[in-house]
Design a protein around this motif. Structure first.
Motif, PDB file in Angstrom:
ATOM      1  N   LEU A  67      -0.851  61.291  42.996  1.00  0.00           N
ATOM      2  CA  LEU A  67      -0.887  62.346  41.981  1.00  0.00           C
ATOM      3  C   LEU A  67      -2.236  63.050  41.976  1.00  0.00           C
ATOM      4  CD1 LEU A  67       0.967  60.573  39.017  1.00  0.00           C
ATOM      5  CD2 LEU A  67       1.889  62.280  40.598  1.00  0.00           C
ATOM      6  N   ASN A  68      -3.311  62.289  42.090  1.00  0.00           N
ATOM      7  CA  ASN A  68      -4.636  62.898  42.117  1.00  0.00           C
ATOM      8  C   ASN A  68      -4.822  63.772  43.355  1.00  0.00           C
ATOM      9  OD1 ASN A  68      -5.406  61.747  39.694  1.00  0.00           O
ATOM     10  ND2 ASN A  68      -6.431  60.004  40.642  1.00  0.00           N
ATOM     11  N   SER A  69      -4.312  63.308  44.492  1.00  0.00           N
ATOM     12  CA  SER A  69      -4.406  64.109  45.713  1.00  0.00           C
ATOM     13  C   SER A  69      -3.589  65.394  45.594  1.00  0.00           C
ATOM     14  CB  SER A  69      -3.924  63.299  46.915  1.00  0.00           C
ATOM     15  OG  SER A  69      -4.814  62.237  47.197  1.00  0.00           O
ATOM     16  N   ASN A  70      -2.398  65.307  45.002  1.00  0.00           N
ATOM     17  CA  ASN A  70      -1.586  66.501  44.803  1.00  0.00           C
ATOM     18  C   ASN A  70      -2.289  67.485  43.877  1.00  0.00           C
ATOM     19  OD1 ASN A  70       0.382  65.411  46.435  1.00  0.00           O
ATOM     20  ND2 ASN A  70       1.691  64.730  44.751  1.00  0.00           N
ATOM     21  N   VAL A 126       2.435  68.577  38.332  1.00  0.00           N
ATOM     22  CA  VAL A 126       2.097  67.428  39.172  1.00  0.00           C
ATOM     23  C   VAL A 126       2.495  66.130  38.492  1.00  0.00           C
ATOM     24  CG1 VAL A 126       0.182  66.073  40.107  1.00  0.00           C
ATOM     25  CG2 VAL A 126       0.269  68.547  40.495  1.00  0.00           C
ATOM     26  N   TYR A 127       2.171  65.996  37.223  1.00  0.00           N
ATOM     27  CA  TYR A 127       2.465  64.735  36.554  1.00  0.00           C
ATOM     28  C   TYR A 127       3.931  64.607  36.165  1.00  0.00           C
ATOM     29  CZ  TYR A 127      -2.313  63.438  36.977  1.00  0.00           C
ATOM     30  OH  TYR A 127      -3.521  63.096  37.520  1.00  0.00           O
ATOM     31  N   ALA A 128       4.650  65.722  36.150  1.00  0.00           N
ATOM     32  CA  ALA A 128       6.098  65.635  35.969  1.00  0.00           C
ATOM     33  C   ALA A 128       6.775  65.037  37.189  1.00  0.00           C
ATOM     34  CB  ALA A 128       6.664  67.022  35.683  1.00  0.00           C
ATOM     35  N   SER A 129       6.084  65.078  38.327  1.00  0.00           N
ATOM     36  CA  SER A 129       6.646  64.520  39.561  1.00  0.00           C
ATOM     37  C   SER A 129       6.450  63.013  39.655  1.00  0.00           C
ATOM     38  CB  SER A 129       6.005  65.190  40.782  1.00  0.00           C
ATOM     39  OG  SER A 129       4.645  64.810  40.925  1.00  0.00           O
TER      40      SER A 129
END
Length: 269
Positions: A162-165, A191-194
């Motif tokens: 998630l951080n990389s995305n 991003v965090y919804a993923s």
């Protein structure tokens, strides 16, 4: 072990190098972290091809390939990992870790881990490994899942992904990519919804990868590795490895986002 700079050792030349630095170097070599970086680079180059297909199909070509290879510069990556690992591993934990990873069992495990990760760059191998994980005996599945839990591999890898995305999208925004006027808050939310899908994919990949890697290893050797992972020194090693690689992934993802933005917007390159 998933996801080091010569600078930290630069003042330690030849025989005058402090014992702690020499031992950290021995551990780095026993873990073959330079080979891990090489596999990570291979994964990144393949991922770069997918980025072009998704974001600017047909407009990257050899120039994009060169940009991706420059971002995944092997020497720079090894330098960063070397430095961060050397700083993160507690001195008191180094000797027992060397004892394990320089042993025949330790070297065999490291070799299998690297070979499996290299093989899984091929999607067909990844799919076959996931199928093997589902078909494994209950005893082997339990050992693999205990190993994943002992090393906190799901949470660490989900958080890292998630951080990389997020870093990639920050790169796109900073590079003024044409992405529909998305704000940083919207990007963060997306991003965090993923997270549920990232978590599911992470579990499938980890179980497949470790099942493939340790297939030639008997349960006794794998239990020995698990016991090490649960120990204080094993936890120190796990923390140091994630410390060594996580920021590197984020930096690379950001640079890829900035570079992709130029290709998406048709800027001069």
């Amino acid at each position: 072990m998933f996801r080091t700079s010569a600078a930290v050792f630069a003042v330690c030349v030849g025989a005058s190098a402090p014992l702690a630095a020499q031992d950290a170097e021995r551990l780095f070599e026993a873990l073959r972290l330079d080979d891990v970086v090489e596999v990570m680079r291979g994964e990144g180059i393949v991922a770069g091809e997918a980025l072009e297909a998704d974001l600017f199909p047909g407009r990257g070509g050899p120039l994009w390939d060169r940009v991706v290879r420059d971002i995944y510069d092997r020497s720079e990556m090894i330098e960063v990992v070397h430095d961060r690992f050397g700083k993160a591993i507690p001195e008191a934990s180094v000797a027992p870790l060397i004892g394990f990873f320089e042993s025949e069992t330790g070297q065999r495990l490291v070799e299998l881990e690297i070979a499996a990760r290299r093989a899984m760059i091929d999607e067909a191998v990844e799919d076959a490994a996931a199928e093997s994980a589902r078909d494994a005996t209950a005893a082997r599945r339990d050992l693999i899942r205990d190993f994943i839990e002992a090393n906190d591999l799901i949470e660490q890898n989900v958080t890292g992904a998630l951080n990389s995305n997020l870093a990639f999208y920050r790169g796109l925004l900073d590079g003024e990519a044409p992405i529909g006027g998305l704000s940083q808050d919207q990007v963060i939310a997306d991003v965090y919804a993923s997270e549920p899908q990232v978590r599911e994919d992470t579990v499938d990949w980890l179980e497949g990868y470790l099942t493939l890697a340790y297939a030639p290893v008997d349960d006794m050797a794998l239990q020995q590795y698990l016991d090490l992972s649960r120990s204080d020194v094993g936890q120190d090693l796990n923390t140091a490895i994630f410390a060594a690689f996580d920021e590197l992934y984020d930096d690379i993802s950001y640079d890829l986002g900035r570079a992709a933005a130029r290709f998406m917007s048709g800027q001069d390159l």
